[in-house]
Design a protein around this motif. Sequence first.
Motif, PDB file in Angstrom:
ATOM      1  N   PRO A  78      43.005  30.088  54.366  1.00  0.00           N
ATOM      2  CA  PRO A  78      41.990  29.374  53.584  1.00  0.00           C
ATOM      3  C   PRO A  78      40.551  29.826  53.834  1.00  0.00           C
ATOM      4  O   PRO A  78      39.715  29.723  52.947  1.00  0.00           O
ATOM      5  CB  PRO A  78      42.181  27.914  54.029  1.00  0.00           C
ATOM      6  N   ASP A  79      40.257  30.331  55.033  1.00  0.00           N
ATOM      7  CA  ASP A  79      38.870  30.629  55.391  1.00  0.00           C
ATOM      8  C   ASP A  79      38.441  32.064  55.114  1.00  0.00           C
ATOM      9  O   ASP A  79      37.249  32.346  55.046  1.00  0.00           O
ATOM     10  CB  ASP A  79      38.645  30.324  56.882  1.00  0.00           C
ATOM     11  N   ALA A  80      39.380  32.990  54.979  1.00  0.00           N
ATOM     12  CA  ALA A  80      39.018  34.404  54.820  1.00  0.00           C
ATOM     13  C   ALA A  80      38.772  34.740  53.351  1.00  0.00           C
ATOM     14  O   ALA A  80      39.439  34.207  52.461  1.00  0.00           O
ATOM     15  CB  ALA A  80      40.118  35.289  55.382  1.00  0.00           C
ATOM     16  N   PRO A  81      37.818  35.639  53.070  1.00  0.00           N
ATOM     17  CA  PRO A  81      37.551  36.058  51.688  1.00  0.00           C
ATOM     18  C   PRO A  81      38.609  37.032  51.165  1.00  0.00           C
ATOM     19  O   PRO A  81      38.320  38.161  50.785  1.00  0.00           O
ATOM     20  CB  PRO A  81      36.167  36.733  51.792  1.00  0.00           C
ATOM     21  N   VAL A  82      39.844  36.590  51.173  1.00  0.00           N
ATOM     22  CA  VAL A  82      40.985  37.373  50.701  1.00  0.00           C
ATOM     23  C   VAL A  82      41.770  36.499  49.725  1.00  0.00           C
ATOM     24  O   VAL A  82      41.931  35.294  49.959  1.00  0.00           O
ATOM     25  CB  VAL A  82      41.892  37.811  51.871  1.00  0.00           C
ATOM     26  N   VAL A  83      42.257  37.081  48.635  1.00  0.00           N
ATOM     27  CA  VAL A  83      42.975  36.308  47.625  1.00  0.00           C
ATOM     28  C   VAL A  83      44.116  35.520  48.256  1.00  0.00           C
ATOM     29  O   VAL A  83      44.833  36.006  49.135  1.00  0.00           O
ATOM     30  CB  VAL A  83      43.502  37.238  46.505  1.00  0.00           C
ATOM     31  N   ASP A  84      44.288  34.289  47.821  1.00  0.00           N
ATOM     32  CA  ASP A  84      45.313  33.411  48.378  1.00  0.00           C
ATOM     33  C   ASP A  84      46.655  33.666  47.692  1.00  0.00           C
ATOM     34  O   ASP A  84      46.765  33.588  46.465  1.00  0.00           O
ATOM     35  CB  ASP A  84      44.894  31.948  48.180  1.00  0.00           C
ATOM     36  N   HIS A  85      47.667  33.995  48.488  1.00  0.00           N
ATOM     37  CA  HIS A  85      49.020  34.233  47.974  1.00  0.00           C
ATOM     38  C   HIS A  85      49.779  32.917  47.931  1.00  0.00           C
ATOM     39  O   HIS A  85      49.881  32.213  48.939  1.00  0.00           O
ATOM     40  CB  HIS A  85      49.741  35.239  48.872  1.00  0.00           C
ATOM     41  N   LEU A  86      50.324  32.562  46.769  1.00  0.00           N
ATOM     42  CA  LEU A  86      50.992  31.276  46.589  1.00  0.00           C
ATOM     43  C   LEU A  86      52.513  31.372  46.647  1.00  0.00           C
ATOM     44  O   LEU A  86      53.186  30.384  46.923  1.00  0.00           O
ATOM     45  CB  LEU A  86      50.574  30.659  45.246  1.00  0.00           C
ATOM     46  N   GLY A  87      53.069  32.548  46.370  1.00  0.00           N
ATOM     47  CA  GLY A  87      54.516  32.698  46.404  1.00  0.00           C
ATOM     48  C   GLY A  87      54.969  33.889  45.593  1.00  0.00           C
ATOM     49  O   GLY A  87      54.157  34.641  45.049  1.00  0.00           O
ATOM     50  N   MET A 101      44.013  31.736  40.935  1.00  0.00           N
ATOM     51  CA  MET A 101      43.272  32.241  39.781  1.00  0.00           C
ATOM     52  C   MET A 101      41.796  32.320  40.138  1.00  0.00           C
ATOM     53  O   MET A 101      41.156  31.296  40.407  1.00  0.00           O
ATOM     54  CB  MET A 101      43.480  31.312  38.581  1.00  0.00           C
ATOM     55  N   LEU A 102      41.264  33.528  40.169  1.00  0.00           N
ATOM     56  CA  LEU A 102      39.846  33.720  40.465  1.00  0.00           C
ATOM     57  C   LEU A 102      39.069  33.907  39.164  1.00  0.00           C
ATOM     58  O   LEU A 102      39.641  34.076  38.096  1.00  0.00           O
ATOM     59  CB  LEU A 102      39.680  34.905  41.407  1.00  0.00           C
ATOM     60  N   THR A 103      37.740  33.883  39.244  1.00  0.00           N
ATOM     61  CA  THR A 103      36.925  33.761  38.031  1.00  0.00           C
ATOM     62  C   THR A 103      36.650  35.086  37.337  1.00  0.00           C
ATOM     63  O   THR A 103      36.933  35.264  36.166  1.00  0.00           O
ATOM     64  CB  THR A 103      35.592  33.062  38.364  1.00  0.00           C
ATOM     65  N   CYS A 104      36.065  36.045  38.049  1.00  0.00           N
ATOM     66  CA  CYS A 104      35.684  37.318  37.429  1.00  0.00           C
ATOM     67  C   CYS A 104      35.532  38.372  38.510  1.00  0.00           C
ATOM     68  O   CYS A 104      35.330  38.058  39.687  1.00  0.00           O
ATOM     69  CB  CYS A 104      34.379  37.177  36.645  1.00  0.00           C
ATOM     70  N   THR A 105      35.621  39.647  38.127  1.00  0.00           N
ATOM     71  CA  THR A 105      35.456  40.735  39.082  1.00  0.00           C
ATOM     72  C   THR A 105      33.984  41.082  39.242  1.00  0.00           C
ATOM     73  O   THR A 105      33.140  40.728  38.400  1.00  0.00           O
ATOM     74  CB  THR A 105      36.213  41.991  38.628  1.00  0.00           C
ATOM     75  N   LEU A 106      33.684  41.802  40.315  1.00  0.00           N
ATOM     76  CA  LEU A 106      32.311  42.277  40.514  1.00  0.00           C
ATOM     77  C   LEU A 106      31.920  43.230  39.391  1.00  0.00           C
ATOM     78  O   LEU A 106      30.771  43.260  38.954  1.00  0.00           O
ATOM     79  CB  LEU A 106      32.200  42.973  41.870  1.00  0.00           C
ATOM     80  N   ILE A 124      23.279  39.794  49.321  1.00  0.00           N
ATOM     81  CA  ILE A 124      23.582  39.321  50.673  1.00  0.00           C
ATOM     82  C   ILE A 124      24.878  38.507  50.683  1.00  0.00           C
ATOM     83  O   ILE A 124      25.699  38.626  51.607  1.00  0.00           O
ATOM     84  CB  ILE A 124      22.397  38.504  51.234  1.00  0.00           C
ATOM     85  N   THR A 125      25.086  37.687  49.663  1.00  0.00           N
ATOM     86  CA  THR A 125      26.329  36.924  49.560  1.00  0.00           C
ATOM     87  C   THR A 125      27.517  37.870  49.463  1.00  0.00           C
ATOM     88  O   THR A 125      28.527  37.719  50.166  1.00  0.00           O
ATOM     89  CB  THR A 125      26.299  36.002  48.328  1.00  0.00           C
ATOM     90  N   LEU A 126      27.402  38.872  48.598  1.00  0.00           N
ATOM     91  CA  LEU A 126      28.467  39.865  48.436  1.00  0.00           C
ATOM     92  C   LEU A 126      28.734  40.603  49.740  1.00  0.00           C
ATOM     93  O   LEU A 126      29.888  40.759  50.161  1.00  0.00           O
ATOM     94  CB  LEU A 126      28.091  40.850  47.333  1.00  0.00           C
ATOM     95  N   ALA A 127      27.660  41.075  50.389  1.00  0.00           N
ATOM     96  CA  ALA A 127      27.819  41.841  51.622  1.00  0.00           C
ATOM     97  C   ALA A 127      28.512  41.022  52.706  1.00  0.00           C
ATOM     98  O   ALA A 127      29.439  41.500  53.376  1.00  0.00           O
ATOM     99  CB  ALA A 127      26.447  42.319  52.113  1.00  0.00           C
ATOM    100  N   ASN A 128      28.086  39.778  52.893  1.00  0.00           N
ATOM    101  CA  ASN A 128      28.709  38.930  53.909  1.00  0.00           C
ATOM    102  C   ASN A 128      30.184  38.685  53.611  1.00  0.00           C
ATOM    103  O   ASN A 128      31.029  38.769  54.506  1.00  0.00           O
ATOM    104  CB  ASN A 128      27.957  37.594  54.007  1.00  0.00           C
ATOM    105  N   SER A 159      32.842  29.418  46.199  1.00  0.00           N
ATOM    106  CA  SER A 159      31.564  30.121  46.037  1.00  0.00           C
ATOM    107  C   SER A 159      31.504  31.365  46.925  1.00  0.00           C
ATOM    108  O   SER A 159      30.542  31.573  47.675  1.00  0.00           O
ATOM    109  CB  SER A 159      30.373  29.203  46.347  1.00  0.00           C
ATOM    110  N   MET A 160      32.558  32.195  46.848  1.00  0.00           N
ATOM    111  CA  MET A 160      32.550  33.435  47.610  1.00  0.00           C
ATOM    112  C   MET A 160      33.283  34.529  46.832  1.00  0.00           C
ATOM    113  O   MET A 160      34.067  34.243  45.921  1.00  0.00           O
ATOM    114  CB  MET A 160      33.196  33.253  48.987  1.00  0.00           C
ATOM    115  N   PHE A 161      32.984  35.777  47.196  1.00  0.00           N
ATOM    116  CA  PHE A 161      33.728  36.917  46.669  1.00  0.00           C
ATOM    117  C   PHE A 161      34.968  37.121  47.537  1.00  0.00           C
ATOM    118  O   PHE A 161      34.898  37.012  48.758  1.00  0.00           O
ATOM    119  CB  PHE A 161      32.871  38.180  46.690  1.00  0.00           C
ATOM    120  N   LYS A 162      36.107  37.442  46.893  1.00  0.00           N
ATOM    121  CA  LYS A 162      37.344  37.656  47.626  1.00  0.00           C
ATOM    122  C   LYS A 162      37.923  39.039  47.325  1.00  0.00           C
ATOM    123  O   LYS A 162      37.776  39.541  46.207  1.00  0.00           O
ATOM    124  CB  LYS A 162      38.371  36.574  47.272  1.00  0.00           C
ATOM    125  N   ILE A 163      38.566  39.626  48.313  1.00  0.00           N
ATOM    126  CA  ILE A 163      39.202  40.939  48.173  1.00  0.00           C
ATOM    127  C   ILE A 163      40.611  40.744  47.619  1.00  0.00           C
ATOM    128  O   ILE A 163      41.364  39.893  48.096  1.00  0.00           O
ATOM    129  CB  ILE A 163      39.249  41.655  49.528  1.00  0.00           C
TER     130      ILE A 163
END
Length: 349
Positions: A78-87, A101-106, A124-128, A159-163
């Motif tokens: 839940p805490d890492a900026p990595v896409v959440d796998h549901l199954g 389901m994420l919103t949009c790509t960079l 800065i948000t993206l970099a972090n 409110s974060m970017f995820k890989i």
Amino acid sequence: MSLARQECKELSLGLELATIYGIFKVTECIAMGRCCEVYQGEQSSTKKCIALKVFRRCQDYGGALQRELSFLQKLSTPDAPVVDHLGEMRWEGRDILLQEMLTCTLRDIFLSIEGSSCSAWLVITLANDVLRGLAHIHDNGIVHADLKPMNLMWDAKTSMFKIIDFGLSFRTTEQYTHAIQSKGYQAPECMRWNSFSVAQRFKAVETPGPPADIWSAGCIIIEVSPRRRPGADELLGDPWLKQYHQPLFTDTVLLPTTVIRILNAEDPGIADSGITKDTIECRILNLCKKYGETRGHHFETALGHFYVCYQEPSEAEAAQQALTKCLLNERMLIVTFYSFSSWTKRDFY
């Protein structure tokens, strides 16, 4: 992966998939890649949306699927900026991964701003987020190997970017034998590795590692020196990333969250008109509740701003779009999204 709504063929729109996770109706084709297609699925009971990553039939992607699945299962948290796998599931010969389901790509964001400079807050948000994601991936002994704007997505809920997309990823302990990274984001050692991989001469060159991901991150965020590539943890400690910047107005319109902000909720003439603060607060809250269940609200009277937090990003988006066109006390409301982290910190501006 590239947007290719007309070319997706594995699932038909309107199809209902019965799974152990519920029944999902296929509502949209989102993207298409070399070995798979991505669809939006809506759960019949809750109306919540998920992403369905479908591997094509009649092609030998079993090994790639199992590798990606193992990485997702290890990295999802839940805490890492990595896409959440549901199954995962199979349907008529197709292997399907279920993801949040994420919103949009960079890349979508870059296209939206049409070549304009990104705000300091956005960079800065993206970099972090990217570096925290890479630190998590590397700490687990994995190289992403395909970091690029298409594989970074905005999550409106947190409110974060995820890989995303671990199709080319590999473990640092294994003997890897495939070409990696996309052109434009390839580290020099990966260019050399890829040229040797064509000739199947893997033992003639050292396998790339986590620094290759740092190069890709540098290509996306800032120029990184090839002579000294620090790790993600070290970069996170850089004073530049500790600067405090509020998002620009364009950021709060461009990037959805679960929180909306009404900038002109209070009229300077309220005191003279006989309309009390409680009255205006009640009117606005009733308007907002038309678009979904609210988790809380706040009226910052010193600024004249009203904030509402919704359960779902889709509810906040519907409210932002509708209320922007709404008249209140003969004024057209100005409505933006608002950082969820600022909301939780009770930091109102």
